[in-house]
Motif scaffolding. Structure first.
Motif, PDB file in Angstrom:
ATOM      1  N   ASN A   1       0.629  -1.238  -0.039  1.00 49.54           N
ATOM      2  CA  ASN A   1      -0.070   0.098  -0.157  1.00 49.54           C
ATOM      3  C   ASN A   1       0.801   1.459   0.106  1.00 49.54           C
ATOM      4  OD1 ASN A   1      -2.391  -1.456  -0.038  1.00 49.54           O
ATOM      5  ND2 ASN A   1      -2.295  -1.607   2.280  1.00 49.54           N
ATOM      6  N   GLN A   2       2.192   1.273  -0.516  1.00 47.00           N
ATOM      7  CA  GLN A   2       2.911   2.563  -0.700  1.00 47.00           C
ATOM      8  C   GLN A   2       2.690   3.045  -1.855  1.00 47.00           C
ATOM      9  OE1 GLN A   2       6.966   1.628  -0.122  1.00 47.00           O
ATOM     10  NE2 GLN A   2       7.459   3.778  -0.121  1.00 47.00           N
ATOM     11  N   LYS A   3       2.618   4.226  -1.947  1.00 47.51           N
ATOM     12  CA  LYS A   3       2.792   4.958  -3.317  1.00 47.51           C
ATOM     13  C   LYS A   3       3.774   6.361  -3.088  1.00 47.51           C
ATOM     14  CE  LYS A   3      -1.557   8.023  -2.487  1.00 47.51           C
ATOM     15  NZ  LYS A   3      -2.773   8.216  -2.691  1.00 47.51           N
ATOM     16  N   ILE A   4       3.905   6.651  -4.369  1.00 45.96           N
ATOM     17  CA  ILE A   4       4.933   7.466  -4.492  1.00 45.96           C
ATOM     18  C   ILE A   4       4.395   8.500  -5.584  1.00 45.96           C
ATOM     19  CG2 ILE A   4       7.323   8.236  -5.341  1.00 45.96           C
ATOM     20  CD1 ILE A   4       8.185   5.507  -4.193  1.00 45.96           C
ATOM     21  N   SER A   5       4.471   9.708  -5.137  1.00 50.72           N
ATOM     22  CA  SER A   5       4.127  10.716  -6.363  1.00 50.72           C
ATOM     23  C   SER A   5       5.258  11.427  -7.014  1.00 50.72           C
ATOM     24  CB  SER A   5       3.248  11.780  -5.594  1.00 50.72           C
ATOM     25  OG  SER A   5       3.990  12.440  -4.584  1.00 50.72           O
ATOM     26  N   TYR A   6       5.326  11.920  -8.205  1.00 45.49           N
ATOM     27  CA  TYR A   6       6.413  12.496  -8.779  1.00 45.49           C
ATOM     28  C   TYR A   6       6.071  13.599  -9.741  1.00 45.49           C
ATOM     29  CZ  TYR A   6       4.156   9.955 -12.788  1.00 45.49           C
ATOM     30  OH  TYR A   6       3.095   9.703 -13.664  1.00 45.49           O
ATOM     31  N   LYS A   7       7.195  14.374 -10.059  1.00 42.85           N
ATOM     32  CA  LYS A   7       6.813  15.422 -10.954  1.00 42.85           C
ATOM     33  C   LYS A   7       7.271  15.075 -12.166  1.00 42.85           C
ATOM     34  CE  LYS A   7       8.254  20.593 -11.377  1.00 42.85           C
ATOM     35  NZ  LYS A   7       8.945  21.300 -10.951  1.00 42.85           N
ATOM     36  N   TYR A   8       8.321  14.116 -12.380  1.00 44.95           N
ATOM     37  CA  TYR A   8       8.611  13.576 -13.672  1.00 44.95           C
ATOM     38  C   TYR A   8       8.846  12.039 -13.551  1.00 44.95           C
ATOM     39  CZ  TYR A   8       9.842  18.432 -14.764  1.00 44.95           C
ATOM     40  OH  TYR A   8       9.692  19.905 -14.877  1.00 44.95           O
ATOM     41  N   LEU A   9       8.582  11.291 -14.643  1.00 49.31           N
ATOM     42  CA  LEU A   9       8.588   9.811 -14.300  1.00 49.31           C
ATOM     43  C   LEU A   9       9.227   9.324 -15.811  1.00 49.31           C
ATOM     44  CD1 LEU A   9       7.824   7.066 -13.118  1.00 49.31           C
ATOM     45  CD2 LEU A   9       5.890   7.165 -14.544  1.00 49.31           C
ATOM     46  N   ILE A  10      10.262   8.321 -15.300  1.00 50.30           N
ATOM     47  CA  ILE A  10      10.806   7.640 -16.709  1.00 50.30           C
ATOM     48  C   ILE A  10      10.719   6.218 -16.235  1.00 50.30           C
ATOM     49  CG2 ILE A  10      13.222   6.986 -17.923  1.00 50.30           C
ATOM     50  CD1 ILE A  10      14.243   9.757 -16.383  1.00 50.30           C
ATOM     51  N   ILE A  11      10.093   5.503 -17.530  1.00 46.65           N
ATOM     52  CA  ILE A  11       9.784   4.336 -17.345  1.00 46.65           C
ATOM     53  C   ILE A  11      10.673   3.412 -17.976  1.00 46.65           C
ATOM     54  CG2 ILE A  11       7.878   2.548 -17.725  1.00 46.65           C
ATOM     55  CD1 ILE A  11       5.812   4.542 -17.799  1.00 46.65           C
ATOM     56  N   ALA A  12      11.307   2.371 -17.458  1.00 48.15           N
ATOM     57  CA  ALA A  12      12.475   1.767 -17.869  1.00 48.15           C
ATOM     58  C   ALA A  12      12.449   0.343 -17.476  1.00 48.15           C
ATOM     59  CB  ALA A  12      13.700   2.327 -17.791  1.00 48.15           C
ATOM     60  N   LEU A  13      11.279  -0.496 -17.776  1.00 47.93           N
ATOM     61  CA  LEU A  13      10.987  -1.507 -16.874  1.00 47.93           C
ATOM     62  C   LEU A  13      11.530  -3.023 -17.930  1.00 47.93           C
ATOM     63  CD1 LEU A  13       7.429  -0.837 -15.725  1.00 47.93           C
ATOM     64  CD2 LEU A  13       9.436  -1.608 -14.364  1.00 47.93           C
ATOM     65  N   GLY A  14      12.059  -2.727 -19.026  1.00 44.37           N
ATOM     66  CA  GLY A  14      12.281  -3.905 -19.632  1.00 44.37           C
ATOM     67  C   GLY A  14      11.329  -4.514 -20.402  1.00 44.37           C
ATOM     68  N   LEU A  15      11.559  -5.938 -20.634  1.00 45.18           N
ATOM     69  CA  LEU A  15      10.412  -6.755 -20.972  1.00 45.18           C
ATOM     70  C   LEU A  15      10.634  -8.045 -20.481  1.00 45.18           C
ATOM     71  CD1 LEU A  15      12.099  -8.948 -22.861  1.00 45.18           C
ATOM     72  CD2 LEU A  15      11.890  -7.402 -24.772  1.00 45.18           C
ATOM     73  N   GLN A  16       9.482  -8.784 -20.588  1.00 38.78           N
ATOM     74  CA  GLN A  16       9.258 -10.251 -20.029  1.00 38.78           C
ATOM     75  C   GLN A  16       9.391 -11.667 -20.727  1.00 38.78           C
ATOM     76  OE1 GLN A  16       5.760 -11.617 -16.771  1.00 38.78           O
ATOM     77  NE2 GLN A  16       5.215  -9.945 -18.266  1.00 38.78           N
ATOM     78  N   LEU A  17      10.145 -12.267 -20.194  1.00 36.85           N
ATOM     79  CA  LEU A  17      10.219 -13.477 -20.709  1.00 36.85           C
ATOM     80  C   LEU A  17       9.320 -14.444 -20.550  1.00 36.85           C
ATOM     81  CD1 LEU A  17      14.186 -14.484 -20.270  1.00 36.85           C
ATOM     82  CD2 LEU A  17      13.115 -12.913 -21.909  1.00 36.85           C
ATOM     83  N   HIS A  18       8.738 -15.206 -21.677  1.00 37.88           N
ATOM     84  CA  HIS A  18       7.542 -16.160 -21.327  1.00 37.88           C
ATOM     85  C   HIS A  18       7.981 -17.618 -21.683  1.00 37.88           C
ATOM     86  CE1 HIS A  18       4.681 -13.398 -20.293  1.00 37.88           C
ATOM     87  NE2 HIS A  18       4.825 -12.566 -21.153  1.00 37.88           N
ATOM     88  N   PHE A  19       8.774 -18.287 -21.133  1.00 36.90           N
ATOM     89  CA  PHE A  19       9.322 -19.518 -21.465  1.00 36.90           C
ATOM     90  C   PHE A  19       7.907 -20.395 -21.274  1.00 36.90           C
ATOM     91  CE2 PHE A  19      13.625 -19.491 -21.953  1.00 36.90           C
ATOM     92  CZ  PHE A  19      14.123 -18.478 -21.038  1.00 36.90           C
ATOM     93  N   GLU A  20       7.064 -20.193 -20.144  1.00 36.15           N
ATOM     94  CA  GLU A  20       6.011 -20.866 -19.833  1.00 36.15           C
ATOM     95  C   GLU A  20       4.838 -21.054 -21.029  1.00 36.15           C
ATOM     96  OE1 GLU A  20       4.441 -16.944 -19.288  1.00 36.15           O
ATOM     97  OE2 GLU A  20       6.429 -17.805 -18.987  1.00 36.15           O
TER      98      GLU A  20
END
Length: 410
Positions: free
Chosen positions: A93-112
């Motif tokens: 339940n933690q949240k963070i507010s921001y003035k600027y946001l950079i999204i750099a989450l990569g991608l997901q492997l789906h071996f399954e």
């Protein structure tokens, strides 16, 4: 994980920051779970690790050691992005507010998503250079190869480093020749794509190598099932709905299906496919002007490589600086990306190109030729550039070097 600005104040359930990056240390997304890795990996080295040319250990460093000083690392999973409220929701339940946001989450492997594959990795004949858990299995399968089919796959999804699935194929063929097993090996590349490579100049060079080395390429074939107990791989024919073909294998290298992290699916920052929706020139979000993206999680129409990220980082730096000063961004990303196509244990083709799939070569030579210098750049120079240049913010791609070497004409 999150980068938090050093000037921010941390409260128990809510953090206010001026500048934040939603970040993951080199694809910590596995089987739908976002894990916090304590180690950061230079994954491009795994091509050589899987072929026995490099050790795994040098590809890893403690994540804390590569985070800049003065930056707080919040080790918590991102559960939701709320750009309308300038807020990121975390676990507990933690949240963070921001003035600027950079999204750099990569991608997901789906071996399954390939039936029988996750448990198939218990077999000594299956490997994948795309995971820390399976890359050394590739080398084991290569060493244990006796005779039969050595099959290499490319999935029917976007992937990171689109050249990697065939790099290990060329290295395996070279290993078989070196160890006297080549006459007993039938090398097969089954790719869901309709071409060997997306840039014609390099595709032509690769097709010559494929012909000279007697490698079989089957286009529009996508791996859907692995039967490890029978050493069988099942492929669907993408040109004929419902048609499948079963291959026996002695060695199988799998490039898994990939996709955006779960947190980006149906997110307001993403397009219909789940990729962060950006202006392809400025890397600024199309709808939210204080949101930016970089790397594999974005919908930028270029190959997902570390070289692309280097080029993007230089542009993103200028874009954010301009936005913070109330100015219109002027620096533009041209889609530059690079793929060092390793074709032997001492040779590589250094593919560099832009959004238009046109060569954008740094060196004043024909980089579509197999060269020793290209191999050493891949194996020795690029890891150094990554650890001491890109991660420290000093390396924004080779554009200045290219301009110098081509006397400003290219």
């Amino acid at each position: 994980g999150l980068y938090e600005a050093p000037s921010s104040q941390l409260y128990k359930t809510h953090t206010k920051v001026d500048y934040m990056t939603v970040w993951s240390p080199n694809n910590p997304v596995q089987n739908g779970m976002l894990c916090i890795f304590q180690n950061h990996y230079y994954q491009p080295l795994w091509t050589l690790v899987g072929a026995g040319a490099k050790q795994l250990a040098p590809s890893s460093r403690p994540t804390a050691s590569v985070i800049p000083s003065g930056v707080k690392w919040i080790q918590s999973r991102v559960q939701k992005l709320d750009p309308d409220k300038n807020c990121v929701h975390l676990e507990n339940n933690q949240k963070i507010s921001y003035k600027y946001l950079i999204i750099a989450l990569g991608l997901q492997l789906h071996f399954e998503k390939i039936k029988g594959l996750p448990e198939g990795f218990n077999s000594p004949k299956i490997g994948s250079n795309y995971s820390i858990h399976t890359v050394e299995k590739t080398w084991k399968a290569l060493q244990d190869f006796k005779e039969g089919n050595a099959i290499f796959t490319f999935p029917n999804t976007p992937v990171k480093c689109a050249g990697a699935p065939q790099k290990i194929m060329y290295l395996s063929e070279a290993y078989f020749r070196k160890t006297g097993k080549r006459s007993k090996a039938n090398i097969v590349f089954n790719t869901a794509l309709g071409v060997i490579f997306g840039v014609q100049k390099y595709a032509d060079a690769l097709l010559e190598i494929i012909k000279a080395r007697d490698i079989t390429v089957n286009y529009k074939y996508n791996l859907v099932e692995v039967r490890a107990d029978k050493q069988e791989a099942v492929f669907e024919n993408l040109d004929k709905v419902g048609e499948t073909k079963v291959y026996q294998y002695e060695m199988l290298h799998v490039t898994p299906p990939m996709g955006p992290p779960d947190v980006l699916l149906n997110s307001p920052v993403s397009d219909g496919a789940g990729w962060v929706d950006l202006n392809k020139e400025t890397l600024q979000h199309k709808k939210y002007p204080n949101v930016f993206g970089i790397g594999d999680c974005t919908n930028l129409p270029t190959s997902k490589t570390a070289a692309a990220i280097a080029g993007q980082s230089g542009v993103l730096d200028k874009t954010i600086s301009s936005i913070m000063k109330g100015k219109t961004p002027s620096k533009k990303y041209d889609g530059y990306t690079s793929c060092p196509l390793v074709t032997n244990y001492n040779r590589a083709i250094l593919a560099e190109f832009d959004y238009n799939a046109q060569p954008l070569e740094t060196l004043p030579i024909d980089q579509s030729k197999e060269r020793l210098i290209s191999f050493h750049m891949k194996a020795d120079m690029m890891p150094y550039l990554y650890w001491y240049g890109l991660l420290k913010g000093y390396w924004g791609g080779p554009a200045p070097i290219r301009k110098l070497l081509h006397l400003g004409l290219k």
